[in-house]
Motif scaffolding. Structure first.
Motif, PDB file in Angstrom:
ATOM      1  N   VAL A   1       0.746  -1.275  -0.102  1.00  0.00           N
ATOM      2  CA  VAL A   1      -0.200  -0.063   0.003  1.00  0.00           C
ATOM      3  C   VAL A   1       0.798   1.212  -0.073  1.00  0.00           C
ATOM      4  O   VAL A   1       2.082   1.293   0.837  1.00  0.00           O
ATOM      5  CB  VAL A   1      -0.992   0.029   1.170  1.00  0.00           C
ATOM      6  N   ALA A   2       0.689   2.168  -0.916  1.00  0.00           N
ATOM      7  CA  ALA A   2       1.610   3.512  -0.998  1.00  0.00           C
ATOM      8  C   ALA A   2       0.503   4.396  -0.738  1.00  0.00           C
ATOM      9  O   ALA A   2      -0.854   4.501  -0.920  1.00  0.00           O
ATOM     10  CB  ALA A   2       2.010   3.726  -2.270  1.00  0.00           C
ATOM     11  N   SER A   3       1.035   5.358   0.128  1.00  0.00           N
ATOM     12  CA  SER A   3       0.029   6.670   0.579  1.00  0.00           C
ATOM     13  C   SER A   3      -0.227   7.392  -0.852  1.00  0.00           C
ATOM     14  O   SER A   3       0.186   7.502  -1.726  1.00  0.00           O
ATOM     15  CB  SER A   3       0.777   7.453   1.639  1.00  0.00           C
ATOM     16  N   ALA A   4      -1.037   8.389  -0.461  1.00  0.00           N
ATOM     17  CA  ALA A   4      -1.512   9.104  -1.470  1.00  0.00           C
ATOM     18  C   ALA A   4      -0.285  10.039  -1.956  1.00  0.00           C
ATOM     19  O   ALA A   4      -0.030  10.291  -3.344  1.00  0.00           O
ATOM     20  CB  ALA A   4      -2.564  10.290  -1.185  1.00  0.00           C
ATOM     21  N   PRO A   5       0.439  10.445  -1.363  1.00  0.00           N
ATOM     22  CA  PRO A   5       1.881  11.299  -1.731  1.00  0.00           C
ATOM     23  C   PRO A   5       2.837  10.122  -2.485  1.00  0.00           C
ATOM     24  O   PRO A   5       3.803  10.576  -3.091  1.00  0.00           O
ATOM     25  CB  PRO A   5       2.316  11.801  -0.691  1.00  0.00           C
ATOM     26  N   GLY A   6       2.557   8.806  -2.173  1.00  0.00           N
ATOM     27  CA  GLY A   6       3.689   7.781  -3.065  1.00  0.00           C
ATOM     28  C   GLY A   6       4.406   7.136  -2.036  1.00  0.00           C
ATOM     29  O   GLY A   6       5.453   6.416  -2.419  1.00  0.00           O
ATOM     30  N   ARG A   7       4.152   7.217  -0.849  1.00  0.00           N
ATOM     31  CA  ARG A   7       5.208   6.437   0.149  1.00  0.00           C
ATOM     32  C   ARG A   7       4.640   5.087   0.618  1.00  0.00           C
ATOM     33  O   ARG A   7       3.396   5.063   0.725  1.00  0.00           O
ATOM     34  CB  ARG A   7       5.335   7.401   1.430  1.00  0.00           C
ATOM     35  N   ILE A   8       5.239   4.144   0.135  1.00  0.00           N
ATOM     36  CA  ILE A   8       4.968   2.566   0.633  1.00  0.00           C
ATOM     37  C   ILE A   8       4.669   2.687   2.261  1.00  0.00           C
ATOM     38  O   ILE A   8       5.585   2.860   2.828  1.00  0.00           O
ATOM     39  CB  ILE A   8       5.864   1.658   0.455  1.00  0.00           C
ATOM     40  N   THR A   9       3.489   2.240   2.725  1.00  0.00           N
ATOM     41  CA  THR A   9       3.279   2.309   4.254  1.00  0.00           C
ATOM     42  C   THR A   9       3.050   0.849   4.402  1.00  0.00           C
ATOM     43  O   THR A   9       3.020   0.577   5.904  1.00  0.00           O
ATOM     44  CB  THR A   9       2.054   3.079   4.528  1.00  0.00           C
TER      45      THR A   9
END
Length: 449
Positions: free
Chosen positions: A176-184
């Motif tokens: 899963v990647a956050s809306a800004p694009g960081r994999i969480t």
């Protein structure tokens, strides 16, 4: 001579041999002035002299059209420049696979401000809005597998859900990647097997995995080492989006699914999954075309029909049903309904099931109505991408964008259809300055994103 015998290298499927740019494209009809952005479609286009053993192994090429204020400003096509332009696997000096050895030829999406050209076995490749290749992208080192060509963006949270699969353990990793694009989130999914998982489902609260009987087989020499296996138990898995990776697996009838139309929870809390299903015969017939095997059919897709699976996490019981007899694939919906119940679905229809030519089909889940937009004999549309109207209120208030080409391989156009009535004459037809081969998947990238 070999290239002539391959169906995916002739006629409408024949690759183009160069890159061009054309400006001020001719338009019949009227382009909606609110369509300000770029339509970019990806597809396999082997370079001159390359003869891949499988349709899916040709080098990736992007075809883009810039629309602004009622004009078609430009068309351009560019290969995605990767270390594997011919789709050949590359290996590092230590003998391990090179994750950048992608053909990047299946899809293109945007997330976190980056355009990513995708091919599931490897890392994505970032490209610019002018279709120039930036290079491989690994989410700041957090993506350690390949990335599916069919990630899902939750329309409410903005998160991007995707997976990497492998014929070797670990078979399936969920991201899963956050809306800004960081994999969480990066988590191995227990219980998955070495199946050909091209797509998956996402609901508001669940992830739906397709562990179906097309599985890794090193005897397959086409470049895509998977074959149908009658001994592999077909299953669909349901994973809650929050909490530990505890998958509930449902036994289902043997079938294959390349593309998911949508997945959602119904009023009873059951998981509903819809998409075009292949049985063994239709999968193996289609595969013959994809590899150019002797006795292949005349069309790249045989026998895939719209299907529904219903999975009850409480009782553990699954059910399924055929929804239509038309041969379809490349299903799309309004992306704002992804993971939620949707009313309208769109797909590309192939000859078969009583239809004698290619067409675009629209399904109405509320009324059961099916509408077919024929484009004329010997013309083939590509995937129809839905773009919502600026002031639309109904789910189908918007436009369908599709590239259409002659099967003879002479000319191509971009069609803009009114999604409310796809059987009406196109709102606009953009004449492209070159033939565009049949391709895979594409997206609309509005200027404001």
């Amino acid at each position: 001579m070999m290239s002539i015998r391959k169906p995916y290298l002739s006629g409408h499927f024949a690759p183009v041999v160069d890159e061009i740019t054309g400006y001020d494209l001719a338009v019949r009809g009227t382009l909606p002035p609110e369509l300000n952005g770029r339509y970019i479609r990806n597809g396999h286009n082997p370079r001159p002299g390359d003869v891949p053993g499988h349709w899916f192994r040709g080098s990736g090429m992007l075809h883009g059209i810039r629309l602004r204020e009622g004009r078609a400003e430009w068309y351009r096509n560019r290969w995605v420049r990767t270390p594997a332009p011919a789709g050949a696997p590359l290996v590092r000096e230590d003998g391990t696979a090179d994750p950048t050895a992608s053909i990047a030829g299946t899809h293109i999406v945007e997330h976190g401000g980056r355009l990513l050209a995708l091919q599931e076995g490897n890392l994505p490749f970032e490209v610019t809005r002018e279709l120039h290749t930036v290079g491989p992208y690994d989410f700041a080192g957090r993506l350690t597998t390949g990335m599916t060509a069919h990630p899902k963006r939750d329309p409410v949270t903005g998160e991007l859900h995707f997976f990497g699969c492998s014929p070797f353990p670990p078979y399936l990793t969920y991201y899963v990647a956050s809306a800004p694009g960081r994999i969480t989130r990066a988590e191995v999914i227990p219980g998955a097997g070495p199946s050909f998982m091209h797509d998956f489902g996402l609901t508001e609260h669940h992830v739906v995995w397709l562990d179906l009987p097309v599985v890794f087989n090193p005897a397959e020499r086409s470049g895509i080492p998977y074959r149908w296996s009658d001994s592999y138990a077909p299953r669909i898995g349901v994973l809650p989006r929050t909490g530990p990776a505890a998958v509930t697996w449902f036994d289902v009838r043997a079938g294959a699914l390349l593309h998911v139309e949508n997945a959602y929870q119904d009023a009873r809390g059951r998981i509903v999954l819809e998409g075009p299903r292949f049985d063994r015969s239709s999968w193996e017939s289609s595969w013959k075309w994809w590899v150019g095997a002797p006795g292949h059919p005349d069309t790249p897709l045989i026998g895939a029909v719209r299907h529904r699976w219903i999975l009850d996490p409480v009782s553990g019981v699954s059910g399924e049903e055929e929804l239509d007899e038309l041969v379809t694939d490349f299903p799309t919906i309004d992306a704002r309904r992804l993971g939620r119940p949707h009313r309208f679905g769109y797909a590309i229809a192939f000859p078969g099931g009583g239809l004698h030519e290619h067409a675009i089909v629209k399904y109405d889940g509320a009324t059961g109505e099916r509408r077919i937009a024929g484009l004329g004999p010997d013309r083939m549309p590509g995937e129809a991408v839905f773009v919502p109207a600026e002031d639309g209120t109904a789910e189908d208030d918007g436009y369908l964008l599709t590239m259409v080409g002659d099967l003879s391989g002479h000319a191509s156009e971009l069609l803009v259809l009114d999604a409310r009535d796809i059987t009406a004459a196109p709102l606009a037809v953009v004449r492209l300055p070159r033939r565009v081969p049949a391709g895979m998947h594409g997206s609309w990238f509005p200027d404001h994103t």
